[in-house]
Design an enzyme around this catalytic site. Structure first.
Site, PDB file in Angstrom:
ATOM      1  N   ASP A 100       0.867  -1.175   0.000  1.00 35.21           N
ATOM      2  CA  ASP A 100       0.000   0.000   0.000  1.00 35.21           C
ATOM      3  C   ASP A 100       0.906   1.228   0.000  1.00 35.21           C
ATOM      4  OD1 ASP A 100      -2.436   1.565   0.458  1.00 35.21           O
ATOM      5  OD2 ASP A 100      -3.226  -0.277   1.354  1.00 35.21           O
ATOM      6  N   ASP A 208      -3.004   4.655  -2.503  1.00 34.66           N
ATOM      7  CA  ASP A 208      -4.102   5.207  -1.709  1.00 34.66           C
ATOM      8  C   ASP A 208      -4.504   6.598  -2.214  1.00 34.66           C
ATOM      9  OD1 ASP A 208      -5.540   4.703   0.968  1.00 34.66           O
ATOM     10  OD2 ASP A 208      -4.708   6.705   1.299  1.00 34.66           O
ATOM     11  N   GLU A 271      -6.103   3.817  -6.421  1.00 35.31           N
ATOM     12  CA  GLU A 271      -7.376   3.968  -5.695  1.00 35.31           C
ATOM     13  C   GLU A 271      -7.863   5.390  -5.918  1.00 35.31           C
ATOM     14  OE1 GLU A 271      -9.548   3.835  -1.364  1.00 35.31           O
ATOM     15  OE2 GLU A 271      -7.810   5.064  -1.766  1.00 35.31           O
ATOM     16  N   HIS A 343     -11.378  -2.955   3.159  1.00 36.92           N
ATOM     17  CA  HIS A 343     -11.349  -2.587   4.586  1.00 36.92           C
ATOM     18  C   HIS A 343     -12.137  -1.302   4.865  1.00 36.92           C
ATOM     19  CE1 HIS A 343      -8.374  -0.199   2.595  1.00 36.92           C
ATOM     20  NE2 HIS A 343      -8.240   0.564   3.659  1.00 36.92           N
ATOM     21  N   ASP A 344     -12.656  -0.651   3.817  1.00 29.73           N
ATOM     22  CA  ASP A 344     -13.421   0.595   3.988  1.00 29.73           C
ATOM     23  C   ASP A 344     -14.923   0.405   3.780  1.00 29.73           C
ATOM     24  OD1 ASP A 344     -11.043   2.019   4.341  1.00 29.73           O
ATOM     25  OD2 ASP A 344     -10.875   2.499   2.198  1.00 29.73           O
TER      26      ASP A 344
HETATM   27  O1  TEU Z   1      -9.644   5.452   1.548  1.00 28.12           O
HETATM   28  C1  TEU Z   1     -10.107   6.341   0.601  1.00 28.12           C
HETATM   29  C2  TEU Z   1     -11.436   6.948   0.775  1.00 28.12           C
HETATM   30  O2  TEU Z   1     -11.645   8.056   0.359  1.00 28.12           O
HETATM   31  C3  TEU Z   1     -12.590   6.291   1.430  1.00 28.12           C
HETATM   32  O3  TEU Z   1     -12.724   4.950   1.176  1.00 28.12           O
HETATM   33  C4  TEU Z   1     -12.532   6.600   2.901  1.00 28.12           C
HETATM   34  O4  TEU Z   1     -11.683   5.746   3.565  1.00 28.12           O
HETATM   35  C5  TEU Z   1     -13.835   6.517   3.609  1.00 28.12           C
HETATM   36  O5  TEU Z   1     -14.290   5.213   3.599  1.00 28.12           O
HETATM   37  C6  TEU Z   1     -14.847   7.486   3.152  1.00 28.12           C
HETATM   38  O6  TEU Z   1     -16.041   7.209   3.779  1.00 28.12           O
HETATM   39  C7  TEU Z   1      -8.263   5.266   1.687  1.00 28.12           C
HETATM   40  C8  TEU Z   1      -7.989   4.061   2.555  1.00 28.12           C
HETATM   41  O7  TEU Z   1      -8.428   2.910   1.915  1.00 28.12           O
HETATM   42  C9  TEU Z   1      -8.633   4.283   3.889  1.00 28.12           C
HETATM   43  O8  TEU Z   1      -8.553   3.171   4.735  1.00 28.12           O
HETATM   44  C10 TEU Z   1      -7.944   5.467   4.516  1.00 28.12           C
HETATM   45  O9  TEU Z   1      -8.588   5.791   5.716  1.00 28.12           O
HETATM   46  C11 TEU Z   1      -7.957   6.682   3.593  1.00 28.12           C
HETATM   47  O10 TEU Z   1      -7.637   6.393   2.253  1.00 28.12           O
HETATM   48  C12 TEU Z   1      -6.917   7.676   4.067  1.00 28.12           C
HETATM   49  O11 TEU Z   1      -5.639   7.174   3.852  1.00 28.12           O
END
Ligand code: TEU
Length: 568
Positions: A100, A208, A271, A343-344
């Site tokens: 990542d 990310d 992403e 994971h989000d």
């Molecule tokens: O997430 C990107 C993002 O904009 C969204 O998925 C966010 O995490 C959230 O769910 C909005 O509701 C990435 C990573 O995958 C996430 O885990 C991190 O928290 C975020 O970036 C910051 O690095």
């Protein structure tokens, strides 16, 4: 496209969220030792790539997405030696490791930011975004932030540094200050770090929020306010930082500086929340040399009303329309990732399927079939291959995620009913995806001998890897078949996509065709039987390649039944 289709058109990626995968030392937090213990599970599943969520040194304000040292491993997760071992062990088994890359922001405890904050003249001050308070307002006064942007994690995107009287920008938490990619030293430092990892043997990066690194800046240095958000004293700043003016330039530069001339076994995944299809084509057109594929968000926003915390029921027609547009939009140029879970996101079987006992296994396998048969690279998020479901949260104390906790504070402060906020968290919180992987029926599901950092889902007694590996009809076994099918059948990897029955609410059907071969995929995404023979007569004569239920009446689709058929 180059003469040979890229290897990742046939590949399946498995995401490991190390904190919740397997603990090897009893501290309740998953670690690299744990990943090393579970490689057989990944090899049995047949995945090609492991994407490892961050294991770098970090204060863990956002579970590692707040990095304080890009070239190390946090002691919570193990050591660099273990990471080297993991690279070697995966390579031995024919799998690759993708790290990542979190470079939109660092931790506020990263030495770059510590130095930047030390004074207005510090050598790295300009590596971050510093701005004075809004004109005619005093620093610290509510509303004095340089822009009105709302943070992804609630509250303003600016925090005042008392010592210098300036604010710094953080699109996420205040412990995640945004790097200033306008500064060429920042870019070179990031590229050097990326080369360091590639030289160590890693096989690429999942980047990310990489479409947020370029911000729109007025010639006088101002950043622009965004349109107001309903019910909040903030605005939506995304027009200023999603796919900003220099984003393609930065990614092309990164490609030249980091990837050019390296072997084509590497994988780069961008992403990109909010990316459009038109932008995605540009990002992933091989001729432009930016990234291999995007990881986009359209389908995981279809059940949002004004925000993710105001969910509404998903309409299957919307999902079809979205997937269909992306399939068509990237048909001749570009490449997409295919995912339900990460994971989000809340767990797919609870969100898009039906996690009631009657339909949990069938809807999980139906959704998997639907996803894996699209054109693009499928991603399996840890536990998805077991049909893991959302956690039965009952109180705020059970949540760990900064996004959920901040949202609760802000929503209640703005007058929301705490019970309703909790209900939304229960449904949408990222913690649903972060409960430990359910390995077996033992205490803590075999995840840890200590106290897990977040509770284990009590349903592990029934839903666990050990049981499923022994069961040829399990969600796990079905994933294994789907992954094998992509490896074996070029139509799955490369075939054209045609959506069928676009208006039908309950049957999701499409064809994939290549060189005169056609696969017909039919999925009943409902709990009611469907008259397949009437809807798609061509299914009648077709040969069953793979299905998620035992063969029965070919004219009917049972609830959540999915079939992959070969049409001659
Ligand atoms: O997430 C990107 C993002 O904009 C969204 O998925 C966010 O995490 C959230 O769910 C909005 O509701 C990435 C990573 O995958 C996430 O885990 C991190 O928290 C975020 O970036 C910051 O690095």
């Amino acid at each position: 496209m180059p003469d040979q289709p890229a290897w990742w058109t046939r590949a399946v990626v498995y995401q490991v969220y190390p904190r919740s995968f397997q603990d090897s030392d009893g501290d309740g937090v998953g670690d690299l030792g744990g990943v090393l213990q579970r490689l057989d599970h990944l090899a049995d599943l047949g995945v090609d790539v492991v994407w490892l969520s961050p294991v770098y040194p970090s204060p863990q304000a956002d579970n590692g997405y707040d990095i304080s040292d890009y070239e190390g491993v946090d002691p919570t997760f193990g050591s660099l030696t273990q990471l080297d071992e993991l690279i070697a062990a995966l390579h031995d088994r024919g799998m690759r490791l993708v790290m990542d890359l979190v470079v939109n922001h660092t931790s506020d405890e990263h030495p770059w930011f510590v130095e930047a904050r030390s004074s207005r003249d510090s050598s790295t001050r300009d590596w971050y975004w510093w701005r004075p308070p809004r004109e005619h307002m005093a620093a610290g006064q509510p509303g004095a932030e340089p822009t009105n942007w709302h943070s992804f994690f609630s509250g303003p995107t600016w925090t005042l540094d008392e010592a210098s009287g300036e604010y710094y920008l953080h699109l996420f938490s205040r412990k995640q200050p945004d790097l200033n990619w306008e500064n060429p030293q920042v870019r070179q430092a990031v590229y050097a770090m990326m080369r360091w990892w590639l030289d160590r043997g890693v096989d690429g990066f999942r980047m990310d929020v990489i479409n947020m690194i370029s911000k729109e800046v007025a010639p006088d240095g101002h950043l622009h306010d965004g349109p107001p958000l309903p019910g909040l004293p903030y605005g939506d700043g995304s027009a200023s930082f999603l796919c900003g003016p220099r984003i393609h330039e930065f990614l092309q530069e990164m490609h030249r500086e980091v990837f050019a001339g390296r072997p084509d076994r590497l994988l780069t995944v961008g992403e990109m929340p909010g990316v459009t299809i038109e932008q995605a084509r540009l990002f992933t057109d091989p001729a432009r040399a930016e990234v291999d594929m995007v990881f986009q968000f359209e389908h995981v926003g279809l059940d949002f009303d004004e925000s993710k915390w105001h969910p509404r029921p998903l309409r299957m027609r919307d999902l079809k329309a979205s997937f269909g547009r992306w399939q068509a939009g990237l048909a001749d140029v570009g490449w997409n990732s295919l995912y339900w879970d990460n994971h989000d996101q809340p767990r797919a079987v609870s969100r898009f399927g039906d996690d009631s006992p009657r339909f949990r296994r069938d809807s999980a396998t139906c959704l998997a079939t639907l996803l894996h048969l699209h054109r693009g690279t499928p991603y399996v998020y840890q536990g998805e291959e077991l049909g893991m479901a959302n956690f039965p949260f009952t109180s705020l104390e059970q949540f760990r995620d900064v996004e959920s906790l901040n949202h609760h504070v802000q929503a209640v402060a703005h007058g929301a009913d705490p019970g309703e906020v909790l209900a939304a968290l229960r449904r949408m919180s990222r913690d649903n995806a972060r409960t430990p992987v359910q390995w077996d029926t033992s205490t803590n599901a075999g995840f840890t001998t200590g106290t897990p950092w977040i509770a284990v889902n009590p349903d592990h007694l029934e839903w666990n890897a050990e049981a499923q590996r022994a069961d040829p009809t399990s969600v796990f076994a079905h994933h294994r078949r789907l992954i094998a099918l992509r490896h074996e059948d070029p139509v799955v990897a490369l075939g054209d996509f045609t959506m069928l029955l676009p208006e039908h609410e309950d049957v999701y059907a499409f064809t994939r065709s290549l060189d005169g071969e056609t696969l017909l995929v039919v999925c009943n995404v409902s709990g009611h039987e469907q008259a397949l023979a009437e809807l798609l007569p061509q299914a009648g004569a077709a040969e069953l390649v793979l299905g998620n239920l035992p063969e029965d009446d070919p004219a009917l689709l049972r609830p959540w039944e999915a079939r992959v058929l070969r049409v001659r």
